[in-house]
Structures are given as structure tokens and as C-alpha cells.
Design an enzyme around this catalytic site. Structure first.
Site, mmCIF file in Angstrom:
data_model
loop_
_atom_site.group_PDB
_atom_site.id
_atom_site.type_symbol
_atom_site.label_atom_id
_atom_site.label_comp_id
_atom_site.label_asym_id
_atom_site.label_seq_id
_atom_site.Cartn_x
_atom_site.Cartn_y
_atom_site.Cartn_z
ATOM 1 N N PHE A 266 0.820 -1.218 0.000
ATOM 2 C CA PHE A 266 0.000 0.000 0.000
ATOM 3 C C PHE A 266 0.851 1.265 0.000
ATOM 4 O O PHE A 266 0.336 2.362 -0.214
ATOM 5 C CB PHE A 266 -0.928 0.004 1.231
ATOM 6 C CG PHE A 266 -2.086 -0.963 1.168
ATOM 7 C CD1 PHE A 266 -2.032 -2.118 0.407
ATOM 8 C CD2 PHE A 266 -3.249 -0.731 1.885
ATOM 9 C CE1 PHE A 266 -3.102 -3.018 0.354
ATOM 10 C CE2 PHE A 266 -4.328 -1.614 1.841
ATOM 11 C CZ PHE A 266 -4.252 -2.749 1.070
ATOM 12 N N LYS A 267 2.153 1.126 0.280
ATOM 13 C CA LYS A 267 3.080 2.277 0.334
ATOM 14 C C LYS A 267 2.453 3.420 1.144
ATOM 15 O O LYS A 267 1.846 3.169 2.184
ATOM 16 C CB LYS A 267 3.501 2.689 -1.076
ATOM 17 C CG LYS A 267 4.210 1.539 -1.821
ATOM 18 C CD LYS A 267 4.989 1.975 -3.028
ATOM 19 C CE LYS A 267 5.747 0.786 -3.612
ATOM 20 N NZ LYS A 267 6.593 1.128 -4.738
ATOM 21 N N HIS B 187 12.785 -2.931 1.506
ATOM 22 C CA HIS B 187 12.177 -2.390 0.287
ATOM 23 C C HIS B 187 13.058 -1.268 -0.250
ATOM 24 O O HIS B 187 13.726 -0.573 0.522
ATOM 25 C CB HIS B 187 10.760 -1.874 0.573
ATOM 26 C CG HIS B 187 10.016 -1.560 -0.687
ATOM 27 N ND1 HIS B 187 10.162 -0.375 -1.353
ATOM 28 C CD2 HIS B 187 9.154 -2.308 -1.413
ATOM 29 C CE1 HIS B 187 9.411 -0.398 -2.444
ATOM 30 N NE2 HIS B 187 8.781 -1.558 -2.505
ATOM 31 N N GLU C 218 13.173 -6.576 -7.397
ATOM 32 C CA GLU C 218 12.535 -5.365 -7.934
ATOM 33 C C GLU C 218 13.598 -4.359 -8.382
ATOM 34 O O GLU C 218 14.158 -3.652 -7.535
ATOM 35 C CB GLU C 218 11.732 -4.654 -6.835
ATOM 36 C CG GLU C 218 10.592 -5.402 -6.264
ATOM 37 C CD GLU C 218 9.687 -4.444 -5.480
ATOM 38 O OE1 GLU C 218 8.490 -4.509 -5.702
ATOM 39 O OE2 GLU C 218 10.198 -3.625 -4.700
ATOM 40 N N ILE D 71 10.230 0.696 -10.681
ATOM 41 C CA ILE D 71 9.147 0.845 -9.703
ATOM 42 C C ILE D 71 8.313 2.077 -10.040
ATOM 43 O O ILE D 71 8.847 3.162 -10.263
ATOM 44 C CB ILE D 71 9.723 0.941 -8.270
ATOM 45 C CG1 ILE D 71 10.290 -0.419 -7.855
ATOM 46 C CG2 ILE D 71 8.646 1.394 -7.285
ATOM 47 C CD1 ILE D 71 10.964 -0.433 -6.498
ATOM 48 N N GLY E 76 6.488 -2.212 -11.782
ATOM 49 C CA GLY E 76 5.779 -1.969 -13.027
ATOM 50 C C GLY E 76 4.728 -2.998 -13.399
ATOM 51 O O GLY E 76 4.120 -2.916 -14.462
ATOM 52 N N ALA F 153 2.194 -2.390 -6.555
ATOM 53 C CA ALA F 153 1.569 -1.268 -5.858
ATOM 54 C C ALA F 153 0.767 -0.402 -6.819
ATOM 55 O O ALA F 153 -0.448 -0.550 -6.960
ATOM 56 C CB ALA F 153 2.634 -0.442 -5.137
HETATM 57 O O1 LIG Z 1 6.421 -2.856 -3.460
HETATM 58 C C1 LIG Z 1 6.085 -2.707 -4.636
HETATM 59 C C2 LIG Z 1 7.023 -2.320 -5.647
HETATM 60 O O2 LIG Z 1 7.859 -1.271 -5.239
HETATM 61 C C3 LIG Z 1 6.439 -2.121 -7.009
HETATM 62 O O3 LIG Z 1 5.765 -0.904 -7.106
HETATM 63 P P1 LIG Z 1 4.951 -0.599 -8.449
HETATM 64 O O4 LIG Z 1 3.999 -1.761 -8.645
HETATM 65 O O5 LIG Z 1 4.251 0.680 -8.181
HETATM 66 O O6 LIG Z 1 5.945 -0.524 -9.558
#
Ligand SMILES: O=C[C@H](O)COP(=O)(O)O
Length: 225
Positions: free
Chosen positions: A13-14, A96, A144, A149, A184, A205
Site C-alpha cells: 500500500f506504500k 524495500h 525489484e 518501480i 511496473g 503497488a
Molecule cells: O512494493 C512494490 C514495488 O515497489 C512495485 O511498485 P509498483 O507496482 O508501483 O511498480
């Protein structure tokens, strides 16, 4: 709650507003519904302040986004593993790319997570760091490349050699470590490609969180498994 079944989708969810507070709960409910409708294992990784609420309201596993390598005591602002566990977290992301840690600290947190019978998901950025992470015996390594990202350019299609190379290096060091990939990823084709490269799921995300209809985006994501 141990994660045994793959393929696996972990939604980080960042700190998007679209996945904060009340909206975090709505997103977790979408994950739960898609898990029930499709049988694919869905996992939510909300911000620390949303952990307790989500773990009470949904049946899918919930992960912390980060745990600090500290013991109980005077560490203002840190996330203590005991707190995350009591808040209902089944495990945690570690290292992360938006919350990098030193190698010794990654090792400390994996040990704490394992001792607490929780799930460790260590994020890495290339084949070499994936191999180093596998040697620390986490449950999962999520490869990743940081430059992809949030780009909408899927690692599974743009840099397949990093995913394949990481799978080979990780399994060579410890075949029990399961491999995810991320950066991505957003569509069914992206996820299909990820699985064909030997990963057992995805960590993603923005492609879901920022979609106009996150539940529909999740259904599309798993439509080609
Ligand atoms: O934790 C998820 C990753 O950082 C990927 O992020 P993203 O799907 O926005 O590229």
C-alpha cells in the site's frame, strides 16, 4: 497466518492516499473479494497505523511494510516486531527499495521474524543481492529493479533476465526460498510472464492502487494464471 499457497499477490500500500485509512480498508476488502472469487492468495501490506484495523476487518494475511532491527525499549519512531505481530501482521517486507537496510540489519530482522513464526519478504534489486538475501534464509525474496518501480514498465517483460537470473541464483543457494518479482507489474500479461520466468508471485503497488477500479485491476492481474 502462514502463507503456503502460491501464486501469490502482495499489494504494497506504500503511502498513497488511495491506500491510506478508510481507503486502505476498501482496498483490503477488494483483495479479500478477489481472493475468494479466484482462489489466488492475496496479501495486503498497509502502513503501520492501518495494520490493526485491516487485520481485524479482513481474512487475508496482512504484512508490515517495515520492521526495525531493534529490541523493546527506547527507540522512538521505530516499528517493533512485537507491536506489528500484536497488531495482526503475519509478517513483513524487509529492505524495500524505499526503505533500504544494511545487510546486518536485514539479517537481524529475518531472525526476529523467523523466531516470531512470521513471514519474511526481503526485497532486492539485482541478481547479486538476491543471492545474498537467499543466504539469510527468508521465506521470500522479491526482486525489484528500482528504476522500474512505479514506471508502468513491467520487470517481467522489460528485464526478464534479472528475474530468471535471480530465480536461478536464489534456488542454487537455498531451494526453500520462494521468489517474487515486482516493479511496473499491473496486467494479466505481466503476471503471466512473471510466473513463466520462475517466480511464484508478484509484489506490486501503483498499477492496482491508482487504478480507477482496483478490484477490476486485480481480477485482470490474475486472469491469465
Ligand atoms: O512494493 C512494490 C514495488 O515497489 C512495485 O511498485 P509498483 O507496482 O508501483 O511498480
Amino acid at each position: 497466518m502462514k502463507i503456503t499457497q502460491t501464486p501469490l499477490v502482495i499489494l504494497n500500500f506504500k503511502t498513497y492516499l488511495e491506500s491510506t485509512g478508510e481507503k486502505a480498508l476498501q482496498l483490503a476488502r477488494a483483495l479479500e473479494q478477489v481472493a475468494e472469487e479466484t482462489g489466488v492468495n492475496m496479501v495486503a501490506a498497509p502502513q503501520g497505523a492501518d495494520l490493526w484495523r485491516l487485520s481485524q476487518e479482513v481474512k487475508i494475511p496482512v504484512l508490515a511494510q517495515h520492521i526495525d532491527p531493534v529490541d523493546a525499549g527506547g527507540h522512538t519512531g521505530s516499528m517493533l516486531i512485537e507491536c506489528a505481530k500484536e497488531a495482526g501482521a503475519s509478517g513483513t517486507l524487509i529492505n524495500h527499495s524505499e526503505q533500504r537496510m544494511q545487510l546486518a540489519d536485514i539479517d537481524t530482522v529475518i531472525s526476529k521474524v523467523t523466531a516470531a513464526d512470521m513471514i519474511s519478504v526481503v526485497c532486492t534489486n539485482n541478481v547479486e543481492t538476491s543471492a545474498a538475501a537467499a543466504a539469510l534464509k527468508p521465506d521470500f525474496v522479491a526482486i525489484e529493479p528500482p528504476e522500474l518501480i512505479g514506471s508502468g514498465i513491467p520487470v517481467s517483460q522489460a528485464e526478464p533476465e534479472i528475474v530468471e537470473g535471480s530465480v536461478a541464483a536464489i534456488k542454487d543457494i537455498n531451494p526453500n526460498v520462494r521468489v517474487l518479482c515486482g516493479a511496473g507489474i499491473s496486467t494479466g500479461d505481466d503476471m503471466k510472464a512473471a510466473l513463466e520466468l520462475g517466480s511464484e508471485g508478484v509484489l506490486l503497488a501503483s498499477g492496482i492502487i491508482l487504478a480507477s477500479d482496483p478490484k477490476q485491476a486485480l481480477l485482470d492481474l490474475v486472469s491469465k494464471i
